[in-house]
Design a protein around this motif. Structure first.
Motif, PDB file in Angstrom:
ATOM      1  N   PRO A 104     -28.329  24.010 -16.964  1.00 35.41           N
ATOM      2  CA  PRO A 104     -26.975  24.551 -16.804  1.00 35.41           C
ATOM      3  C   PRO A 104     -26.129  23.607 -15.961  1.00 35.41           C
ATOM      4  O   PRO A 104     -26.613  22.976 -15.018  1.00 35.41           O
ATOM      5  CB  PRO A 104     -27.203  25.889 -16.079  1.00 35.41           C
ATOM      6  CG  PRO A 104     -28.544  25.755 -15.442  1.00 35.41           C
ATOM      7  CD  PRO A 104     -29.325  24.805 -16.288  1.00 35.41           C
ATOM      8  N   ARG A 105     -24.908  23.503 -16.349  1.00 32.77           N
ATOM      9  CA  ARG A 105     -24.000  22.608 -15.641  1.00 32.77           C
ATOM     10  C   ARG A 105     -23.523  23.297 -14.365  1.00 32.77           C
ATOM     11  O   ARG A 105     -23.001  24.412 -14.398  1.00 32.77           O
ATOM     12  CB  ARG A 105     -22.813  22.268 -16.529  1.00 32.77           C
ATOM     13  CG  ARG A 105     -21.906  21.274 -15.884  1.00 32.77           C
ATOM     14  CD  ARG A 105     -20.823  20.844 -16.817  1.00 32.77           C
ATOM     15  NE  ARG A 105     -19.970  19.910 -16.104  1.00 32.77           N
ATOM     16  CZ  ARG A 105     -19.072  19.181 -16.650  1.00 32.77           C
ATOM     17  NH1 ARG A 105     -18.889  19.266 -17.947  1.00 32.77           N
ATOM     18  NH2 ARG A 105     -18.349  18.368 -15.947  1.00 32.77           N
ATOM     19  N   LEU A 106     -23.739  22.607 -13.282  1.00 37.32           N
ATOM     20  CA  LEU A 106     -23.311  23.133 -11.999  1.00 37.32           C
ATOM     21  C   LEU A 106     -21.949  22.523 -11.659  1.00 37.32           C
ATOM     22  O   LEU A 106     -21.810  21.312 -11.581  1.00 37.32           O
ATOM     23  CB  LEU A 106     -24.325  22.783 -10.902  1.00 37.32           C
ATOM     24  CG  LEU A 106     -25.738  23.304 -11.127  1.00 37.32           C
ATOM     25  CD1 LEU A 106     -26.663  22.783 -10.037  1.00 37.32           C
ATOM     26  CD2 LEU A 106     -25.736  24.818 -11.116  1.00 37.32           C
ATOM     27  N   THR A 107     -21.008  23.379 -11.492  1.00 41.18           N
ATOM     28  CA  THR A 107     -19.678  22.895 -11.128  1.00 41.18           C
ATOM     29  C   THR A 107     -19.349  23.406  -9.736  1.00 41.18           C
ATOM     30  O   THR A 107     -19.691  24.525  -9.365  1.00 41.18           O
ATOM     31  CB  THR A 107     -18.611  23.389 -12.116  1.00 41.18           C
ATOM     32  OG1 THR A 107     -18.646  24.809 -12.157  1.00 41.18           O
ATOM     33  CG2 THR A 107     -18.871  22.839 -13.510  1.00 41.18           C
ATOM     34  N   ARG A 108     -18.724  22.565  -9.013  1.00 40.23           N
ATOM     35  CA  ARG A 108     -18.316  22.932  -7.667  1.00 40.23           C
ATOM     36  C   ARG A 108     -16.799  23.000  -7.644  1.00 40.23           C
ATOM     37  O   ARG A 108     -16.116  22.214  -8.274  1.00 40.23           O
ATOM     38  CB  ARG A 108     -18.801  21.904  -6.662  1.00 40.23           C
ATOM     39  CG  ARG A 108     -20.304  21.853  -6.586  1.00 40.23           C
ATOM     40  CD  ARG A 108     -20.731  20.867  -5.542  1.00 40.23           C
ATOM     41  NE  ARG A 108     -22.180  20.787  -5.522  1.00 40.23           N
ATOM     42  CZ  ARG A 108     -22.850  19.741  -5.134  1.00 40.23           C
ATOM     43  NH1 ARG A 108     -22.213  18.680  -4.712  1.00 40.23           N
ATOM     44  NH2 ARG A 108     -24.153  19.755  -5.140  1.00 40.23           N
ATOM     45  N   GLY A 109     -16.316  23.934  -6.894  1.00 44.61           N
ATOM     46  CA  GLY A 109     -14.870  24.084  -6.772  1.00 44.61           C
ATOM     47  C   GLY A 109     -14.365  23.429  -5.496  1.00 44.61           C
ATOM     48  O   GLY A 109     -15.107  23.224  -4.528  1.00 44.61           O
TER      49      GLY A 109
END
Length: 151
Positions: A104-109
């Motif tokens: 799963p792609r981990l995206t950070r804000g």
């Protein structure tokens, strides 16, 4: 290229014989699938032919057990093809096919406040490469519906 495909009088072409074997194996694959029960067709693959034995590959051990019980019938089916009249036996292998799992792609804000801090740091930097990198990083701030300031 022609020599590889056709060879010469003293030695046959390596690539030509390989291509003939590929076509024969594909023909055997289609012939077997046409005569196998529907539920097993997509689980059986012809793997190769060596020293009179044809290798059948399946993705589950249960299908290999079924193939062993049906070995005599499968040999009769293969003997219907001119290329495989000389097949003396079958070799079975199980090679499970596991689809690759995509992590799963981990995206950070990046909050607007953090983006402001990074932008202010970038304004004080003299190194142009670092300055551009910080400015580009600041553009990744999350676009949230922030209340507009009163006039």
């Amino acid at each position: 290229m022609t020599r590889l495909l056709t060879g010469n009088s003293s030695s046959p072409g390596d690539l030509g014989s390989l291509m003939r074997m590929v076509r024969a194996i594909d023909c055997a694959q289609q012939h077997l699938r046409d005569h196998l029960p529907q539920e097993i067709r997509e689980h059986i693959f012809v793997g190769g032919y060596r020293q009179g034995k044809l290798t059948l590959i399946t993705d589950r051990a249960i299908w290999m057990t079924w193939l062993r019980y049906e070995q005599a019938r499968l040999l009769q089916l293969l003997h219907q093809l001119p290329e495989f009249e000389a097949v003396t036996g079958l070799t079975f292998k199980v090679r499970p096919v596991n689809p690759p799992k995509i992590p799963p792609r981990l995206t950070r804000g990046l909050s607007a406040r953090a983006a402001d801090e990074i932008s202010s740091c970038a304004a004080d930097i003299d190194d142009p490469i670092l300055k551009r990198s910080l400015e580009r990083l600041a553009t990744h701030a999350e676009a949230k519906d922030e209340p507009s300031a009163p006039l």
